[in-house]
Enzyme design. Structure first.
Site, mmCIF file in Angstrom:
data_model
loop_
_atom_site.group_PDB
_atom_site.id
_atom_site.type_symbol
_atom_site.label_atom_id
_atom_site.label_comp_id
_atom_site.label_asym_id
_atom_site.label_seq_id
_atom_site.Cartn_x
_atom_site.Cartn_y
_atom_site.Cartn_z
ATOM 1 N N ALA A 131 59.621 -29.384 6.043
ATOM 2 C CA ALA A 131 59.397 -27.960 6.325
ATOM 3 C C ALA A 131 59.675 -27.594 7.783
ATOM 4 O O ALA A 131 60.049 -26.454 8.081
ATOM 5 C CB ALA A 131 57.964 -27.579 5.943
ATOM 6 N N TYR A 177 61.615 -32.819 -6.596
ATOM 7 C CA TYR A 177 61.940 -33.972 -5.756
ATOM 8 C C TYR A 177 62.177 -35.267 -6.533
ATOM 9 O O TYR A 177 62.507 -36.289 -5.935
ATOM 10 C CB TYR A 177 60.828 -34.173 -4.712
ATOM 11 C CG TYR A 177 60.732 -33.007 -3.754
ATOM 12 C CD1 TYR A 177 61.746 -32.742 -2.840
ATOM 13 C CD2 TYR A 177 59.646 -32.132 -3.792
ATOM 14 C CE1 TYR A 177 61.681 -31.666 -1.973
ATOM 15 C CE2 TYR A 177 59.559 -31.046 -2.923
ATOM 16 C CZ TYR A 177 60.587 -30.817 -2.020
ATOM 17 O OH TYR A 177 60.521 -29.747 -1.168
ATOM 18 N N ARG A 210 54.604 -35.528 -5.748
ATOM 19 C CA ARG A 210 54.787 -34.186 -5.239
ATOM 20 C C ARG A 210 55.892 -33.466 -6.021
ATOM 21 O O ARG A 210 57.054 -33.893 -5.968
ATOM 22 C CB ARG A 210 55.199 -34.300 -3.776
ATOM 23 C CG ARG A 210 55.619 -33.011 -3.163
ATOM 24 C CD ARG A 210 56.338 -33.227 -1.847
ATOM 25 N NE ARG A 210 56.573 -31.934 -1.248
ATOM 26 C CZ ARG A 210 57.380 -31.714 -0.236
ATOM 27 N NH1 ARG A 210 58.023 -32.709 0.330
ATOM 28 N NH2 ARG A 210 57.554 -30.506 0.224
ATOM 29 N N GLU A 219 71.145 -34.984 9.230
ATOM 30 C CA GLU A 219 70.060 -34.222 8.598
ATOM 31 C C GLU A 219 70.145 -34.434 7.084
ATOM 32 O O GLU A 219 71.216 -34.259 6.497
ATOM 33 C CB GLU A 219 70.234 -32.739 8.929
ATOM 34 C CG GLU A 219 69.218 -31.838 8.247
ATOM 35 C CD GLU A 219 69.470 -30.356 8.530
ATOM 36 O OE1 GLU A 219 70.342 -30.022 9.382
ATOM 37 O OE2 GLU A 219 68.815 -29.527 7.881
ATOM 38 N N HIS A 250 68.218 -33.745 3.216
ATOM 39 C CA HIS A 250 67.191 -33.146 2.350
ATOM 40 C C HIS A 250 67.406 -33.680 0.946
ATOM 41 O O HIS A 250 68.535 -33.673 0.437
ATOM 42 C CB HIS A 250 67.279 -31.619 2.363
ATOM 43 C CG HIS A 250 67.079 -31.069 3.734
ATOM 44 N ND1 HIS A 250 65.842 -30.987 4.318
ATOM 45 C CD2 HIS A 250 67.969 -30.624 4.661
ATOM 46 C CE1 HIS A 250 65.973 -30.515 5.554
ATOM 47 N NE2 HIS A 250 67.255 -30.291 5.784
ATOM 48 N N ASN A 270 64.883 -36.279 8.040
ATOM 49 C CA ASN A 270 64.435 -35.271 7.073
ATOM 50 C C ASN A 270 63.173 -34.672 7.664
ATOM 51 O O ASN A 270 62.072 -35.217 7.502
ATOM 52 C CB ASN A 270 64.166 -35.871 5.693
ATOM 53 C CG ASN A 270 63.832 -34.775 4.677
ATOM 54 O OD1 ASN A 270 63.570 -33.629 5.055
ATOM 55 N ND2 ASN A 270 63.837 -35.118 3.406
ATOM 56 N N ARG A 287 67.402 -23.028 -3.355
ATOM 57 C CA ARG A 287 65.957 -22.776 -3.443
ATOM 58 C C ARG A 287 65.599 -21.461 -2.742
ATOM 59 O O ARG A 287 66.444 -20.603 -2.590
ATOM 60 C CB ARG A 287 65.206 -23.992 -2.885
ATOM 61 C CG ARG A 287 65.508 -25.272 -3.678
ATOM 62 C CD ARG A 287 64.742 -26.469 -3.167
ATOM 63 N NE ARG A 287 63.306 -26.265 -3.292
ATOM 64 C CZ ARG A 287 62.387 -27.000 -2.656
ATOM 65 N NH1 ARG A 287 62.790 -27.997 -1.857
ATOM 66 N NH2 ARG A 287 61.110 -26.752 -2.813
ATOM 67 N N PRO A 324 56.642 -33.811 7.085
ATOM 68 C CA PRO A 324 55.421 -33.594 6.319
ATOM 69 C C PRO A 324 55.632 -33.561 4.812
ATOM 70 O O PRO A 324 56.630 -33.036 4.323
ATOM 71 C CB PRO A 324 54.920 -32.233 6.820
ATOM 72 C CG PRO A 324 56.122 -31.565 7.373
ATOM 73 C CD PRO A 324 56.963 -32.669 7.950
ATOM 74 N N ASN A 325 54.670 -34.136 4.129
ATOM 75 C CA ASN A 325 54.576 -34.162 2.656
ATOM 76 C C ASN A 325 55.512 -35.165 1.996
ATOM 77 O O ASN A 325 55.421 -35.382 0.788
ATOM 78 C CB ASN A 325 54.797 -32.758 2.056
ATOM 79 C CG ASN A 325 53.747 -31.770 2.513
ATOM 80 O OD1 ASN A 325 52.570 -31.987 2.276
ATOM 81 N ND2 ASN A 325 54.148 -30.706 3.189
#
Ligand code: DQA
Length: 142
Positions: free
Chosen positions: A76, A22, A17, A97, A99, A73, A106, A9-10
């Site tokens: 969330a 990012y 964004r 995985e 990111h 990825n 963070r 998502p996103n």
């Protein structure tokens, strides 16, 4: 060989964004970078993005049934979803995985991943180059 690059998502809003987190590369740039590296290493990249958890789980089932290598990825859902974890656990081939941001630098709720212990490798904080490294790795695992 096809590497499925699955984005949660996103991530379709990359570029607009939170650019301070990012970067300014867009989702189209992400797709182009994955396809470029895939070409270099002689595989196909099938790059997808969804905001629907059900769709993501369906894609993971598809990858499990096809025996595809996966770059994931989960955004969330990485931090929240046992269902995505359970789908990733069915993959017969290694997955990486990824990111874009360094999740460990963070908020504390981003420090835990439901996926990392299942993954062959985890790449964080390298932006689009993390995807490139993951595609390259899956094309020719160590
Ligand atoms: C992300 C990090 C996640 O914590 C966040 O929810 C995202 C993107 C990344 O690529 O840095 O949506 O997975």
């Amino acid at each position: 060989m096809t590497v499925l690059v699955l984005n949660g998502p996103n991530l379709g809003r990359l570029g607009v964004r939170e650019p301070a987190v990012y970067g300014t590369a867009t989702y189209a740039d992400l797709v182009a970078r994955c396809e470029e590296v895939a070409r270099e290493v002689g595989v196909e990249a099938d790059v997808r993005q969804t905001d629907s958890e059900a769709e993501m789980i369906g894609w993971l089932h598809e990858a499990a049934d096809a025996g595809s290598a996966v770059v994931l990825n989960a955004a969330a859902w990485t931090h929240t979803s046992i269902a995505v974890r359970d789908a990733a656990a069915q993959l017969g081939e290694p997955f990486v995985e990824v990111h874009l941001s360094n999740v460990h630098a963070r908020e504390p709720f981003r420090h835990h991943s439901h996926l990392s212990d299942l993954a062959a490798a985890v790449v964080v904080g390298m932006g689009l180059e993390g995807y490139a490294a993951a595609v390259r790795f899956l094309a020719q695992p160590l």
